[in-house]
Design a protein around this motif. Structure first.
Motif, PDB file in Angstrom:
ATOM      1  N   ARG A 149       0.806  -1.230   0.000  1.00  0.00           N
ATOM      2  CA  ARG A 149       0.000   0.000   0.000  1.00  0.00           C
ATOM      3  C   ARG A 149       0.836   1.275   0.000  1.00  0.00           C
ATOM      4  N   ASN A 150       2.107   1.199   0.377  1.00  0.00           N
ATOM      5  CA  ASN A 150       2.945   2.405   0.423  1.00  0.00           C
ATOM      6  C   ASN A 150       3.857   2.554  -0.792  1.00  0.00           C
ATOM      7  N   LEU A 151       3.766   1.616  -1.716  1.00  0.00           N
ATOM      8  CA  LEU A 151       4.611   1.668  -2.906  1.00  0.00           C
ATOM      9  C   LEU A 151       4.093   2.748  -3.853  1.00  0.00           C
ATOM     10  N   LYS A 152       4.901   3.805  -4.059  1.00  0.00           N
ATOM     11  CA  LYS A 152       4.478   4.924  -4.898  1.00  0.00           C
ATOM     12  C   LYS A 152       5.107   4.881  -6.283  1.00  0.00           C
ATOM     13  N   ILE A 153       6.384   4.515  -6.336  1.00  0.00           N
ATOM     14  CA  ILE A 153       7.110   4.537  -7.604  1.00  0.00           C
ATOM     15  C   ILE A 153       7.864   3.222  -7.778  1.00  0.00           C
ATOM     16  N   MET A 154       7.650   2.575  -8.914  1.00  0.00           N
ATOM     17  CA  MET A 154       8.388   1.354  -9.211  1.00  0.00           C
ATOM     18  C   MET A 154       9.796   1.705  -9.666  1.00  0.00           C
ATOM     19  N   PRO A 155      10.789   0.935  -9.253  1.00  0.00           N
ATOM     20  CA  PRO A 155      12.162   1.165  -9.728  1.00  0.00           C
ATOM     21  C   PRO A 155      12.336   0.674 -11.166  1.00  0.00           C
ATOM     22  N   ASP A 156      13.527   0.865 -11.693  1.00  0.00           N
ATOM     23  CA  ASP A 156      13.868   0.439 -13.052  1.00  0.00           C
ATOM     24  C   ASP A 156      13.695  -1.079 -13.177  1.00  0.00           C
ATOM     25  N   LEU A 157      12.963  -1.492 -14.202  1.00  0.00           N
ATOM     26  CA  LEU A 157      12.690  -2.918 -14.395  1.00  0.00           C
ATOM     27  C   LEU A 157      13.481  -3.509 -15.556  1.00  0.00           C
ATOM     28  N   SER A 158      14.416  -2.744 -16.117  1.00  0.00           N
ATOM     29  CA  SER A 158      15.058  -3.167 -17.363  1.00  0.00           C
ATOM     30  C   SER A 158      15.877  -4.447 -17.227  1.00  0.00           C
ATOM     31  N   ASN A 159      16.280  -4.813 -15.999  1.00  0.00           N
ATOM     32  CA  ASN A 159      17.045  -6.057 -15.813  1.00  0.00           C
ATOM     33  C   ASN A 159      16.162  -7.306 -15.780  1.00  0.00           C
TER      34      ASN A 159
END
Length: 345
Positions: free
Chosen positions: A27-37
Motif C-alpha cells: 500500500r505504500n509503494l508509490k514509484i516502481m524502480p527500473d525494471l530493465s534487468n
C-alpha cells in the motif's frame, strides 16, 4: 524485504532470472524502480498498490511479460506509452483504477492480448478508436465505466467471447456491426442507456447469455432475434420492451426468460407456448393482454375469474419455475398449476 534494494543489488547482473514478481497490496509503494534487468519476467502483480502513481517507462523492456495486474491501483492516472511494446502480453487487469482517465493509443499494439479488464474505471470516458486491432481479445470488461460508445472498430474482434458493459450508464449506442462478434457467448448491457440493439445482433449464432436488465430506454428487440439458436438465458427485467418479435419462438434452446417488471409489455408471440422454457418470470407485466400458447396462462383483466389453458400446455413437462402476478382466485389457479408435472417452484 525492500524491493528497491533488491533491484539495486541485482543491477550488476545482465538480467535477473525471476519470472514472477508479486507486490500486491504493497500500500505504500508509490514509484516502481527500473525494471530493465527483468527481461525474463512473465508475471508482474501489483494488485492493490493503492499509492502507486505511475508505471515506469522501463516496463516496455519486459518483452516476455504475459500477465500484468494493476487492479485497485487507485492513484494511477495513466499508463505509459511503452506498454505497447509488451508483445506477448495476454492479460491486463486495470480493475478499479478509479482515477485512470485514458488508455494510451499504443495499447492497440497489444495484438496478443486475450483479456482486458477495465471494470470500475469510473473516469474512463472513451476507448481507443482502433481497439479492433487487438484481434486476439476474448474478454473485454468495461463495466461501471463512463464510456459513451464503443468504437466502430470493435466489430473486428471476431474472437471476443465475453463483453461486459454492465452499468455503463452513459452508453447510448452499440456498433451497428455488432453481429461480427462471431465468437460472442456472454453479453451484458444491463443498466445502460441503449435505445435499441442493432439488427445485426441476430447474427450472434454462439450467444448463450444476453443481459439487458433495467435498460429503461430499450423498447424493442431485433425482429430476427429468433435466429439466436444458441441463446439459453435472456434477462430483460425492468426494461421498456413493448412486445416480443414474432420470431421469438424460434429461440428453441432458451431455458430462462426474465421479463419481470417490463411494465410496457403488452403482448407475447402466438407461438410462445412451443418454447422449451424451464424458468419464466412475468411478474408485474400488467399490460399483457394475452399469453397466447402459454396462452391465457396469465391474463391480467379486471373481473376475470376463469382461465382456459390450451391442451398443448397441459402436456408440457419442461417448465420448472414460474413467476406471475395475477388477480385471479386461487381456486381457479391451483388445478392448472398442479397440471404442470415438471413444475418445482
Amino acid at each position: 524485504c525492500n524491493f528497491a534494494d533488491f533491484v539495486f543489488c541485482s543491477s550488476n547482473q545482465p538480467s535477473v532470472k525471476l519470472k514472477t514478481i508479486n507486490l500486491s497490496y504493497s500500500r505504500n509503494l508509490k514509484i516502481m524502480p527500473d525494471l530493465s534487468n527483468f527481461t525474463l519476467l512473465v508475471k508482474l502483480l501489483l494488485h492493490g498498490c493503492k499509492s502507486l502513481l505511475k508505471v515506469p517507462q522501463s516496463i516496455g523492456q519486459l518483452t516476455n511479460l504475459f500477465h500484468l495486474d494493476l487492479g485497485e491501483c487507485s492513484h494511477l492516472k495513466e499508463l505509459t506509452e511503452p506498454i505497447g511494446q509488451l508483445t506477448k502480453l495476454d492479460h491486463l487487469n486495470l480493475d478499479r483504477c478509479v482515477n485512470l482517465r485514458r488508455l494510451p493509443e499504443a495499447i492497440i499494439q497489444l495484438t496478443t492480448i486475450g483479456s482486458l479488464n477495465l471494470a470500475y474505471c469510473s473516469k474512463l470516458t472513451r476507448l481507443p478508436e482502433q481497439l479492433g486491432d487487438m484481434k486476439c481479445l476474448k474478454m473485454l470488461d468495461a463495466s461501471y465505466t463512463s464510456i459513451e460508445q464503443l468504437p466502430d472498430s470493435t466489430a473486428q474482434l471476431k474472437k471476443l467471447v465475453k463483453l461486459n458493459l454492465y452499468s455503463c450508464e452513459k452508453l447510448r449506442k452499440l456498433p451497428e456491426q455488432i453481429g461480427n462478434f462471431e465468437s460472442l457467448k456472454w453479453f451484458d448491457a444491463s443498466y445502460t442507456s441503449i435505445e435499441q440493439l442493432p439488427d445485426s445482433t441476430a447474427q450472434l449464432k454462439k450467444l448463450v447469455e444476453l443481459k439487458l436488465l433495467f435498460c429503461e430506454k430499450l423498447r424493442k428487440l431485433p425482429e430476427q432475434i429468433g435466429n439466436l439458436e444458441s441463446l439459453k438465458y435472456l434477462y430483460a427485467s425492468g426494461s421498456a420492451i413493448e412486445h416480443l418479435p414474432d420470431t421469438f419462438a424460434g429461440l428453441v434452446n432458451l431455458d430462462r426468460l426474465d421479463l419481470c417488471g417490463c411494465a410496457e409489455l403488452e403482448q407475447l408471440p402466438e407461438q410462445f407456448g412451443k418454447m422449451q422454457l424451464q424458468k419464466l418470470d412475468l411478474r408485474c407485466c400488467r399490460k399483457v393482454k394475452n399469453i397466447t400458447s402459454l396462452a391465457k396462462l396469465y391474463q391480467h383483466q379486471e373481473g376475470m375469474d376463469t382461465i382456459n389453458l390450451p391442451d398443448m400446455m397441459k402436456d408440457k413437462k419442461v417448465l420448472k419455475d414460474l413467476s406471475l402476478t395475477c388477480d385471479v382466485s386461487l381456486c381457479f389457479w391451483l388445478p392448472m398449476i398442479l397440471g404442470f408435472s415438471s413444475l418445482e417452484n
